[in-house]
Design a protein around this motif. Structure first.
Motif, PDB file in Angstrom:
ATOM      1  N   GLN A   1       1.046  -1.275   0.151  1.00  0.00           N
ATOM      2  CA  GLN A   1      -0.333   0.113   0.079  1.00  0.00           C
ATOM      3  C   GLN A   1       0.981   1.237   0.036  1.00  0.00           C
ATOM      4  N   LEU A   2       1.826   1.098   0.722  1.00  0.00           N
ATOM      5  CA  LEU A   2       2.708   2.182   0.922  1.00  0.00           C
ATOM      6  C   LEU A   2       3.779   2.486  -0.464  1.00  0.00           C
ATOM      7  N   ASN A   3       3.365   1.247  -0.902  1.00  0.00           N
ATOM      8  CA  ASN A   3       4.903   1.045  -1.862  1.00  0.00           C
ATOM      9  C   ASN A   3       6.492   1.218  -1.610  1.00  0.00           C
ATOM     10  N   LEU A   4       6.618   0.490  -0.768  1.00  0.00           N
ATOM     11  CA  LEU A   4       7.853   0.152   0.354  1.00  0.00           C
ATOM     12  C   LEU A   4       7.925  -1.383  -0.219  1.00  0.00           C
ATOM     13  N   ARG A   5       8.969  -1.753   0.477  1.00  0.00           N
ATOM     14  CA  ARG A   5      10.043  -2.937   0.419  1.00  0.00           C
ATOM     15  C   ARG A   5       9.278  -2.761   1.518  1.00  0.00           C
ATOM     16  N   PRO A   6       8.826  -4.449   1.641  1.00  0.00           N
ATOM     17  CA  PRO A   6       8.804  -5.003   3.394  1.00  0.00           C
ATOM     18  C   PRO A   6       9.908  -4.637   3.937  1.00  0.00           C
ATOM     19  N   ARG A   7      11.123  -5.344   3.798  1.00  0.00           N
ATOM     20  CA  ARG A   7      12.039  -4.403   5.260  1.00  0.00           C
ATOM     21  C   ARG A   7      12.194  -3.030   5.171  1.00  0.00           C
ATOM     22  N   GLN A   8      11.259  -2.029   4.469  1.00  0.00           N
ATOM     23  CA  GLN A   8      11.762  -1.047   4.971  1.00  0.00           C
ATOM     24  C   GLN A   8      10.219  -0.828   5.908  1.00  0.00           C
ATOM     25  N   VAL A   9       9.398  -1.646   5.252  1.00  0.00           N
ATOM     26  CA  VAL A   9       8.468  -1.288   6.642  1.00  0.00           C
ATOM     27  C   VAL A   9       9.055  -2.276   7.717  1.00  0.00           C
ATOM     28  N   GLU A  10       9.600  -3.324   8.274  1.00  0.00           N
ATOM     29  CA  GLU A  10       9.935  -4.312   9.675  1.00  0.00           C
ATOM     30  C   GLU A  10      11.220  -2.775  10.081  1.00  0.00           C
ATOM     31  N   VAL A  11      11.968  -2.277   9.509  1.00  0.00           N
ATOM     32  CA  VAL A  11      12.824  -1.708   9.871  1.00  0.00           C
ATOM     33  C   VAL A  11      12.054  -0.478  10.432  1.00  0.00           C
ATOM     34  N   TRP A  12      11.080   0.121   9.814  1.00  0.00           N
ATOM     35  CA  TRP A  12       9.958   1.245   9.955  1.00  0.00           C
ATOM     36  C   TRP A  12       9.711   1.009  11.857  1.00  0.00           C
ATOM     37  N   PHE A  13       8.978  -0.375  12.278  1.00  0.00           N
ATOM     38  CA  PHE A  13       8.158  -0.565  13.391  1.00  0.00           C
ATOM     39  C   PHE A  13       9.328  -0.855  14.070  1.00  0.00           C
ATOM     40  N   GLN A  14      10.668  -1.041  13.866  1.00  0.00           N
ATOM     41  CA  GLN A  14      11.518  -1.538  14.632  1.00  0.00           C
ATOM     42  C   GLN A  14      12.014  -0.693  14.792  1.00  0.00           C
ATOM     43  N   ASN A  15      11.839   0.791  14.501  1.00  0.00           N
ATOM     44  CA  ASN A  15      12.874   1.902  14.759  1.00  0.00           C
ATOM     45  C   ASN A  15      11.649   2.538  15.511  1.00  0.00           C
ATOM     46  N   ARG A  16      10.303   2.139  15.117  1.00  0.00           N
ATOM     47  CA  ARG A  16       8.742   3.534  16.283  1.00  0.00           C
ATOM     48  C   ARG A  16       8.907   2.603  17.198  1.00  0.00           C
ATOM     49  N   ARG A  17       9.268   1.083  17.689  1.00  0.00           N
ATOM     50  CA  ARG A  17       9.014   0.286  18.964  1.00  0.00           C
ATOM     51  C   ARG A  17      10.375   0.883  19.925  1.00  0.00           C
ATOM     52  N   ALA A  18      11.094   1.123  19.006  1.00  0.00           N
ATOM     53  CA  ALA A  18      12.673   1.192  19.912  1.00  0.00           C
ATOM     54  C   ALA A  18      12.016   3.305  20.256  1.00  0.00           C
ATOM     55  N   ARG A  19      12.181   4.032  19.342  1.00  0.00           N
ATOM     56  CA  ARG A  19      11.952   5.282  19.977  1.00  0.00           C
ATOM     57  C   ARG A  19      10.348   5.541  20.919  1.00  0.00           C
ATOM     58  N   THR A  20       9.156   4.921  20.507  1.00  0.00           N
ATOM     59  CA  THR A  20       8.701   4.738  21.525  1.00  0.00           C
ATOM     60  C   THR A  20       9.056   4.195  23.159  1.00  0.00           C
ATOM     61  N   LYS A  21       9.257   3.417  23.113  1.00  0.00           N
ATOM     62  CA  LYS A  21      10.563   2.847  24.500  1.00  0.00           C
ATOM     63  C   LYS A  21      11.405   3.970  25.157  1.00  0.00           C
ATOM     64  N   LEU A  22      12.437   4.432  23.657  1.00  0.00           N
ATOM     65  CA  LEU A  22      12.688   5.570  24.044  1.00  0.00           C
ATOM     66  C   LEU A  22      12.156   6.817  25.144  1.00  0.00           C
ATOM     67  N   LYS A  23      11.090   7.289  24.304  1.00  0.00           N
ATOM     68  CA  LYS A  23       9.987   7.779  25.138  1.00  0.00           C
ATOM     69  C   LYS A  23       9.588   6.947  26.420  1.00  0.00           C
ATOM     70  N   GLN A  24       9.298   6.432  26.139  1.00  0.00           N
ATOM     71  CA  GLN A  24       8.692   6.009  27.526  1.00  0.00           C
ATOM     72  C   GLN A  24       9.359   5.670  28.772  1.00  0.00           C
ATOM     73  N   THR A  25      10.686   5.757  28.533  1.00  0.00           N
ATOM     74  CA  THR A  25      11.863   5.511  29.538  1.00  0.00           C
ATOM     75  C   THR A  25      11.611   7.286  30.148  1.00  0.00           C
ATOM     76  N   GLU A  26      12.199   7.633  28.779  1.00  0.00           N
ATOM     77  CA  GLU A  26      11.963   9.510  29.349  1.00  0.00           C
ATOM     78  C   GLU A  26      11.355  10.032  30.302  1.00  0.00           C
ATOM     79  N   VAL A  27       9.199   9.645  29.920  1.00  0.00           N
ATOM     80  CA  VAL A  27       8.615   9.977  30.729  1.00  0.00           C
ATOM     81  C   VAL A  27       8.442   9.189  32.201  1.00  0.00           C
ATOM     82  N   ASP A  28       9.237   8.146  31.765  1.00  0.00           N
ATOM     83  CA  ASP A  28       9.490   7.309  33.242  1.00  0.00           C
ATOM     84  C   ASP A  28      10.354   7.935  34.565  1.00  0.00           C
TER      85      ASP A  28
END
Length: 342
Positions: free
Chosen positions: A199-226
């Motif tokens: 749907q996004l005209n991306l490579r599956p690997r890009q989607v996978e990497v994006w989700f991995q990075n996104r999870r890492a960013r979320t965790k980092l932000k949550q850690t900052e909040v904590d």
DNA sequence: TGGAGTCTCCAAGTTACGTCA
DNA sequence: GCTGACGTAACTTGGAGACTC
């Protein structure tokens, strides 16, 4: 590194549109992978429910953009139309015709790679080059490409014209769509990954990497909040400690001014000299008991002076002490636990 | 049935590119 | 135009689960 704090509502309580879930390894993934037909995917023979070491990580993030998941075909079409024109992630070799043929390639990627349908994973008629088919798209056990999985993206970059690793930014539409998908699924199963990539005209690997990075960013932000929360807790406790120390000093001063109160039972004030913690022990403290004993054993002043208060008067002295405006009962305050051995 | 080998996925950490002040 | 900070895409490494033999 998990702080294990729960700063907000629980996942079950929170609305899905506002709360992100991470670390939902076991349960959520099981749900996703329980999809019928999941194992018919070529790489479906995968993991299921690996216990994630992390508790739920939550973070309130972007407001909902209103894009459904999976997006309706109309929205998809719109998005594709809006992104195809300026998709920076398209390989240089991909012509407009290649873009048009991309869907076929995606299908090949999804279903035929395991069977080795495309004779060469790289030809694909101008579609995504090597890594598109090299990244986990090869059949699970039959792909045979030992190490090809890891080297896929780099091979793609090399195909791009020699420069290793070209960083390509996603368009706003692509990012927004990925965000929406992330709100729905913090982790993707292969089917979802392929659908998103298509749907996004991306490579599956890009989607996978994006989700991995996104999870890492979320965790980092949550850690900052904590971290902020713990900092505030620390400040509060420090302030409380300061207040208690001050109160203790006042009580000490009161004792000095009125030695009468030295006869108080040790249960009222018993402080560890080393750590200066107030203990609530009923055993008589030696330091307080000795003077009291000395005072009680000493003969009464001959001159009719004020004698030490007899033991039966202590309760009144006790109440007088704690009715002093300078202090308030320690029992009404959160007291630190006296060390067991001090 | 248990173990080795393989595959896949993910987290964590790192690198490197693009953007902006 | 240069530079440093920042965000983030892409990569590497290591661990773990599932599957096959």
């Amino acid at each position: 590194m998990e702080l294990g704090l729960s700063l907000g509502e629980t996942m079950a309580d929170a609305g899905r549109d506002l709360v992100l879930g991470l670390g939902m390894g076991a349960g959520a993934r099981r749900d996703e992978e329980a999809e019928p037909g999941r194992r018919e995917l070529e790489f479906g023979a995968g993991r299921c429910g690996r216990p994630s070491p992390e508790p739920a990580v939550r973070l309130t993030l972007l407001p909902a953009l209103g894009l459904p998941w999976p997006p309706p075909s109309g929205a998809t079409r719109h998005l594709e139309a809006s992104t195809r024109g300026f998709d920076v992630n398209r390989a240089p070799s991909m012509s407009a015709a290649g873009a048009a043929a991309e869907d076929d390639d995606e299908q090949d990627d999804a279903g035929a790679a395991g069977a080795g349908a495309s004779s060469s994973p790289n030809n694909s008629a101008g579609s995504f080059p090597t890594d598109f088919s090299a990244h986990g798209q090869a059949g699970p056990r039959g792909g045979g490409g030992s190490g090809a999985d890891r080297a896929g993206s780099r091979a793609s970059d090399e195909d791009d014209g020699g420069s290793a690793r070209k960083k390509l930014r996603l368009s706003k539409e692509q990012s927004a769509f990925l965000e929406e998908s992330f709100k729905e699924h913090a982790t993707l199963n292969p089917k979802q990954k392929l659908a998103l990539a298509k749907q996004l005209n991306l490579r599956p690997r890009q989607v996978e990497v994006w989700f991995q990075n996104r999870r890492a960013r979320t965790k980092l932000k949550q850690t900052e909040v904590d971290c902020e929360y713990l900092k505030r807790c620390c400040e509060t406790l420090t302030e409380e400690n300061r207040r208690l120390q001050k109160e203790l000093a006042e009580l000490r001063a009161l004792k000095t001014v009125h030695p009468f109160y030295m006869h108080l039972p040790a249960t009222t004030l018993s402080m560890c000299p080393s750590c200066e913690r107030v203990a609530s022990s009923s055993a008589p403290a030696p330091a307080a008991a000795a003077p009291a004993q000395a005072a009680s054993s000493s003969p009464a002043p001959a001159g009719g002076g004020i004698a030490a208060a007899p033991p039966e008067q202590r309760p009144s002295s006790f109440s007088a002490l704690f009715s002093s405006p300078l202090s308030r009962p320690l029992a009404a305050q959160p007291q630190p636990q006296a060390p067991a051995s001090s």
